[in-house]
Write an enzyme that holds these catalytic residues in place. Structure first.
Site, PDB file in Angstrom:
ATOM      1  N   THR A  28      -3.142 -27.665   0.249  1.00 14.59           N
ATOM      2  CA  THR A  28      -2.246 -28.823   0.194  1.00 14.59           C
ATOM      3  C   THR A  28      -3.036 -30.083  -0.157  1.00 14.59           C
ATOM      4  O   THR A  28      -4.220 -30.203   0.122  1.00 14.59           O
ATOM      5  CB  THR A  28      -1.540 -29.114   1.540  1.00 14.59           C
ATOM      6  OG1 THR A  28      -2.519 -29.376   2.527  1.00 14.59           O
ATOM      7  CG2 THR A  28      -0.649 -27.978   1.974  1.00 14.59           C
ATOM      8  N   ASP A 170       2.054 -36.458  15.649  1.00 12.69           N
ATOM      9  CA  ASP A 170       2.673 -36.155  14.347  1.00 12.69           C
ATOM     10  C   ASP A 170       3.317 -34.771  14.383  1.00 12.69           C
ATOM     11  O   ASP A 170       3.051 -33.921  13.533  1.00 12.69           O
ATOM     12  CB  ASP A 170       1.602 -36.224  13.252  1.00 12.69           C
ATOM     13  CG  ASP A 170       2.186 -36.183  11.838  1.00 12.69           C
ATOM     14  OD1 ASP A 170       3.402 -36.439  11.675  1.00 12.69           O
ATOM     15  OD2 ASP A 170       1.429 -35.883  10.906  1.00 12.69           O
TER      16      ASP A 170
HETATM   17  N1  ADP Z   1      -6.429 -24.046  10.354  1.00 15.18           N
HETATM   18  C1  ADP Z   1      -5.511 -23.782   9.417  1.00 15.18           C
HETATM   19  N2  ADP Z   1      -5.252 -22.508   9.048  1.00 15.18           N
HETATM   20  C2  ADP Z   1      -4.335 -22.243   8.083  1.00 15.18           C
HETATM   21  N3  ADP Z   1      -3.634 -23.182   7.416  1.00 15.18           N
HETATM   22  C3  ADP Z   1      -3.836 -24.458   7.744  1.00 15.18           C
HETATM   23  C4  ADP Z   1      -4.788 -24.839   8.747  1.00 15.18           C
HETATM   24  N4  ADP Z   1      -4.788 -26.189   8.853  1.00 15.18           N
HETATM   25  C5  ADP Z   1      -3.889 -26.625   7.955  1.00 15.18           C
HETATM   26  N5  ADP Z   1      -3.296 -25.613   7.283  1.00 15.18           N
HETATM   27  C6  ADP Z   1      -2.263 -25.702   6.226  1.00 15.18           C
HETATM   28  O1  ADP Z   1      -2.498 -26.892   5.491  1.00 15.18           O
HETATM   29  C7  ADP Z   1      -1.405 -27.824   5.663  1.00 15.18           C
HETATM   30  C8  ADP Z   1      -1.963 -29.245   5.777  1.00 15.18           C
HETATM   31  O2  ADP Z   1      -2.862 -29.340   6.860  1.00 15.18           O
HETATM   32  P1  ADP Z   1      -2.711 -30.484   7.959  1.00 15.18           P
HETATM   33  O3  ADP Z   1      -3.791 -30.301   8.968  1.00 15.18           O
HETATM   34  O4  ADP Z   1      -1.306 -30.486   8.443  1.00 15.18           O
HETATM   35  O5  ADP Z   1      -3.052 -31.786   7.104  1.00 15.18           O
HETATM   36  P2  ADP Z   1      -2.167 -33.031   6.613  1.00 15.18           P
HETATM   37  O6  ADP Z   1      -2.719 -34.194   7.398  1.00 15.18           O
HETATM   38  O7  ADP Z   1      -2.440 -33.122   5.159  1.00 15.18           O
HETATM   39  O8  ADP Z   1      -0.715 -32.754   6.936  1.00 15.18           O
HETATM   40  C9  ADP Z   1      -0.684 -27.332   6.922  1.00 15.18           C
HETATM   41  O9  ADP Z   1       0.678 -27.685   6.925  1.00 15.18           O
HETATM   42  C10 ADP Z   1      -0.882 -25.829   6.841  1.00 15.18           C
HETATM   43  O10 ADP Z   1       0.054 -25.237   5.953  1.00 15.18           O
HETATM   44 MG    MG Z   2       0.278 -31.803   8.439  1.00 18.06          MG
END
Ligand code: ADP
Ligand code: MG
Length: 280
Positions: A28, A170
């Protein structure tokens, strides 16, 4: 003195003996950062690398300080949750100056994906049966037990997090994952809902994205956490909004001693929210 050809006097820590990781895959791209899937230490150990690139529109010194602060704060909260038994990804490594955080890769899909797909299938089967498929999900239909059980697991996870003194900041259904049961993560004894069960809503809730989280035991902060999720749920999954609020309350209430006070606060927070939206 030793030279390079001599065998090591002491065994090396594992991190100095493993080959390097594979090419990262961009998962992402958010406003604040990017999430890559890569590996850690071994090509067989998947890892989520959260990277906050420099923001060219911010003053460089201020930007570097903010990034450092946020990354360390996220790492600190994750470590605390993990130590206290709240299901979150493990922190593998952190380089706050370079702007990244290496986390355990959580298998499965975000809750949002599971819930949306489940609601879509439910609507389709309702229509196929000649009923209007867009009705509000009340939880009374035979297959709805799975959704109610998932909501209860979400409330339980939030209760455990709040109990150890963390507020998330969040909460959305994108910031929680549904990790398949297994390997020491057994489905709880009462965890099977007995719904139609296509398995879409099965799995352990793993909370992620602690970039805005902090340490707090304030009931107001906790109530705001619940309210934010309630609003997020309402806008992402409107047909299940009312059900979510009801189930959230009853399951959260059982999660820890302070919960009834938090739920009282939640009433006030909702009221403020309504007033604000009336003022437009
Ligand atoms: N530890 C993880 N394992 C698998 N997928 C993850 C993990 N951390 C994040 N993701 C995926 O990446 C996306 C974005 O990460 P996130 O930590 O929510 O960052 P942001 O601040 O960009 O929302 C999450 O919605 C999830 O789909
Ligand atoms: Mg997120």
């Amino acid at each position: 003195m030793t030279d390079d050809t001599e065998p090591q006097q002491f065994p090396l820590p594992a991190i100095l003996t493993y080959p390097s990781s594979k090419t990262p895959e961009l998962i992402t791209q958010g406003a604040e950062g990017r999430l890559y899937k890569t590996t850690y230490l071994l090509p067989s150990v998947p890892c989520a690398l959260k990277y906050r690139p420099p923001k060219p529109w911010r003053h460089p010194v201020l930007d570097a300080r903010l990034t450092r602060h946020r990354i360390l704060s996220e790492a600190r909260v994750l470590v605390k949750c993990r130590r206290e038994g709240v299901a979150v990804p493990a922190v593998y490594a952190v380089d706050e100056a370079a702007g990244w955080l290496a986390l355990e890769w959580v298998a499965g899909a975000p809750v949002r994906v599971g819930v949306n797909e489940w609601l879509r299938r439910r609507r389709d089967s309702e229509r196929a049966a000649g009923r209007g498929g867009d009705a509000v999900v009340t939880g009374d239909a035979p297959g709805d037990a799975d959704l109610v059980a998932l909501m209860r697991r979400i409330a339980g996870a939030l209760g455990r997090m709040h109990k150890v003194g963390i507020v998330h900041g969040d909460l959305t259904t994108s910031n929680m994952m549904l990790r398949p049961w297994g390997e020491g993560r057994e489905r709880p004894a009462n965890g099977h809902a007995g719904g139609q069960g296509d398995g879409l809503l099965e799995g352990e809730i793993v909370l992620i994205d602690f970039g805005l989280a902090g340490q707090s035991t304030s009931d107001e902060d906790r109530a705001v956490d619940l309210y934010v999720l309630e609003r997020a749920f309402a806008s992402t999954h409107p047909r299940a909004e009312a059900l979510f609020s009801t189930v959230l309350e009853s399951a959260y209430r059982e999660a820890f001693k302070q919960a009834p006070i938090v739920l009282k606060k939640l009433e006030e927070v909702r009221m403020r929210g309504r007033k604000r939206s009336m003022l437009g």
